[in-house]
Scaffold this active site. Sequence first.
Site, short mmCIF file in Angstrom:
data_model
loop_
_atom_site.label_atom_id
_atom_site.label_comp_id
_atom_site.label_asym_id
_atom_site.label_seq_id
_atom_site.Cartn_x
_atom_site.Cartn_y
_atom_site.Cartn_z
N HIS A 62 0.83 -1.23 0.00
CA HIS A 62 0.00 0.00 0.00
C HIS A 62 0.85 1.26 0.00
O HIS A 62 1.23 1.77 1.06
CB HIS A 62 -0.91 -0.02 1.24
CG HIS A 62 -2.03 0.97 1.15
ND1 HIS A 62 -3.33 0.62 1.38
CD2 HIS A 62 -2.05 2.28 0.84
CE1 HIS A 62 -4.11 1.69 1.22
NE2 HIS A 62 -3.34 2.71 0.89
N HIS A 64 1.42 5.23 -2.16
CA HIS A 64 0.94 6.23 -3.13
C HIS A 64 2.17 6.85 -3.78
O HIS A 64 2.98 7.48 -3.10
CB HIS A 64 0.09 7.29 -2.43
CG HIS A 64 -1.17 6.72 -1.84
ND1 HIS A 64 -2.35 6.63 -2.55
CD2 HIS A 64 -1.43 6.16 -0.63
CE1 HIS A 64 -3.28 6.06 -1.80
NE2 HIS A 64 -2.75 5.75 -0.62
N LEU A 65 2.30 6.63 -5.08
CA LEU A 65 3.47 7.16 -5.80
C LEU A 65 3.15 8.45 -6.55
O LEU A 65 4.05 9.08 -7.10
CB LEU A 65 4.03 6.10 -6.77
CG LEU A 65 4.55 4.82 -6.10
CD1 LEU A 65 5.11 3.86 -7.14
CD2 LEU A 65 5.61 5.13 -5.04
N ASN A 96 -5.16 6.06 -7.16
CA ASN A 96 -5.81 7.39 -7.08
C ASN A 96 -4.88 8.51 -7.54
O ASN A 96 -4.59 9.45 -6.79
CB ASN A 96 -6.34 7.65 -5.67
CG ASN A 96 -5.27 7.66 -4.60
OD1 ASN A 96 -4.18 7.10 -4.79
ND2 ASN A 96 -5.55 8.28 -3.47
N HIS A 180 -10.26 0.05 1.17
CA HIS A 180 -10.22 1.25 2.02
C HIS A 180 -11.63 1.42 2.57
O HIS A 180 -12.57 1.67 1.82
CB HIS A 180 -9.81 2.46 1.17
CG HIS A 180 -9.96 3.79 1.84
ND1 HIS A 180 -8.87 4.58 2.16
CD2 HIS A 180 -11.05 4.49 2.24
CE1 HIS A 180 -9.30 5.70 2.73
NE2 HIS A 180 -10.62 5.68 2.79
N ASN A 279 -5.60 9.39 7.15
CA ASN A 279 -6.90 8.75 7.04
C ASN A 279 -6.73 7.25 6.80
O ASN A 279 -6.14 6.86 5.81
CB ASN A 279 -7.67 9.38 5.86
CG ASN A 279 -9.13 8.96 5.84
OD1 ASN A 279 -9.65 8.46 6.83
ND2 ASN A 279 -9.78 9.14 4.71
N ASP A 306 0.90 2.66 3.78
CA ASP A 306 0.05 3.74 3.28
C ASP A 306 0.89 5.01 3.06
O ASP A 306 0.45 6.12 3.38
CB ASP A 306 -1.14 4.02 4.21
CG ASP A 306 -2.25 4.80 3.50
OD1 ASP A 306 -2.14 5.06 2.28
OD2 ASP A 306 -3.23 5.16 4.18
N PHE A 324 -4.68 14.83 3.91
CA PHE A 324 -4.51 13.64 4.74
C PHE A 324 -3.25 12.90 4.31
O PHE A 324 -2.96 12.80 3.12
CB PHE A 324 -5.68 12.67 4.54
CG PHE A 324 -6.96 13.06 5.21
CD1 PHE A 324 -7.15 12.82 6.57
CD2 PHE A 324 -8.01 13.65 4.50
CE1 PHE A 324 -8.35 13.14 7.20
CE2 PHE A 324 -9.21 13.98 5.11
CZ PHE A 324 -9.37 13.73 6.47
N GLY A 325 -2.53 12.30 5.26
CA GLY A 325 -1.49 11.33 4.89
C GLY A 325 -0.09 11.68 5.36
O GLY A 325 0.25 12.86 5.51
ZN ZN Z 1 -6.85 4.33 2.14
ZN ZN Z 2 -3.83 4.73 0.87
#
Ligand code: ZN
Ligand code: ZN
Length: 428
Positions: A62, A64-65, A96, A180, A279, A306, A324-325
């Site tokens: 998991h 995000h790139l 996403n 998610h 999140n 994440d 978020f993140g």
């Molecule tokens: Zn998520």
């Molecule tokens: Zn994620």
Amino acid sequence: MGYTILIKNGRVIDPDTKRDGICDLLLKDGLIEACEKEIKIAPDRVIDAAGCYVMPGFIDMHVHLRDPGLTQKEDINSGARAAAAGGFTTIVAMPNTKPVIDAADRVDYVINKAHNAPVHVLQAGAVTKGQKGEELSDIAGMKEHGIPAISEDGKSVMNAQLCKEALKIAAELDIPFLDHCEDANLVNGGCVNEDAYSEKEGILGIGNEVEDVIIARDIMLANAAGAHLHLCHCSTYGSYKMLKRAKSIGMDVSGEVCPHHFTLTSADRIPGDTNYKMNPPLRTEEDRAALIKGLQEDVFEVIATDHAPHTRQDKAGTLKEAAFGIVGLETAAALTISELVEPGILTPMQMAEKMSGNPARILHLENRGSLAPGKEADVVIVDPEAEYVIDPKKFASKGKNTPFGGRKVKGVIMYTICSGQVVYEKRD
Ligand SMILES: [Zn+2]
Ligand SMILES: [Zn+2]
């Protein structure tokens, strides 16, 4: 005779064969060649791993790139370099992006761009077109182009019928659905955990039920569809209870926990500090304790990051305004060792299972997550005793957004080897 690396004197911990002991590991031509007490050959390179764990390269299910479209935050190459620095040799990018990865040609874009990356980059396909929740994407077409899983990460597929149809396709294609869990209506503008702290600061909170109702729903839907459901970034006491129950009656479910959720609670938040905003949010001590118990009991079989890089600007402003993140690739191993292995909650073997063996099994990566002869020579060498202070300025990731800056931890990645090549090496 091809290129050979001999890793000597390390504690080899292999979740596939269950071997745990001091021995030598020989890599040849990108594959594991042998694992024996004492290997006597003249290799091209010798690495002394005395005092270190030698594990199969970590697999992060998991991340995000941010590529395509949001490369000011991260791109495939910077994310892959962050992965290598964190001991990861395989990462699964969430869809996403801009545009959303919801079609075969968009999967190709990532795979082509990842060709020269230092680690294996896999791309998950979006469940619905544009992640709009209205129409299913071409899941079968994306599977042909290499997706190991589907996910609507960033949100849930709120239409239960559409979600069930996607689960049926996932079942037919034998790929997991990475879920998610967040009810879009219940979240109601919340940005941190709903508790005494959010109330005191006068900001809207996210209750546990936001996550729990979708977990309950999707366990039922996946069971009806015959699909493998994998719960992303579990944060609540309820997630532990439901996953444990579902497994006890033979349902095909699995779950992951992120290092920030087993390390911090909402009580650790510095009011107004947006590096504590992610999140799902940091929950209470009761939730954190349940996550740790679930990891120990193997109710949660995966640790995933994440990894969510953002620019400084994206994290500026108030808690409500900020994105978020947090980033996670370069802190995950040290947090796992410091918080779980060092205190005796997890064995080093369980760490190797949750960070490599189990993700490989769930994603059907048959030649990874193992140190058995013939498997891919993806290896991480980590010194569990070495201490350091986390410094975001030193991250390879473009994202410096972490609440762990300045934290003293144990567990230094010494070498990361991907397909038999050293892709990261600790330098002082
Ligand atoms: Zn998520
Ligand atoms: Zn994620």
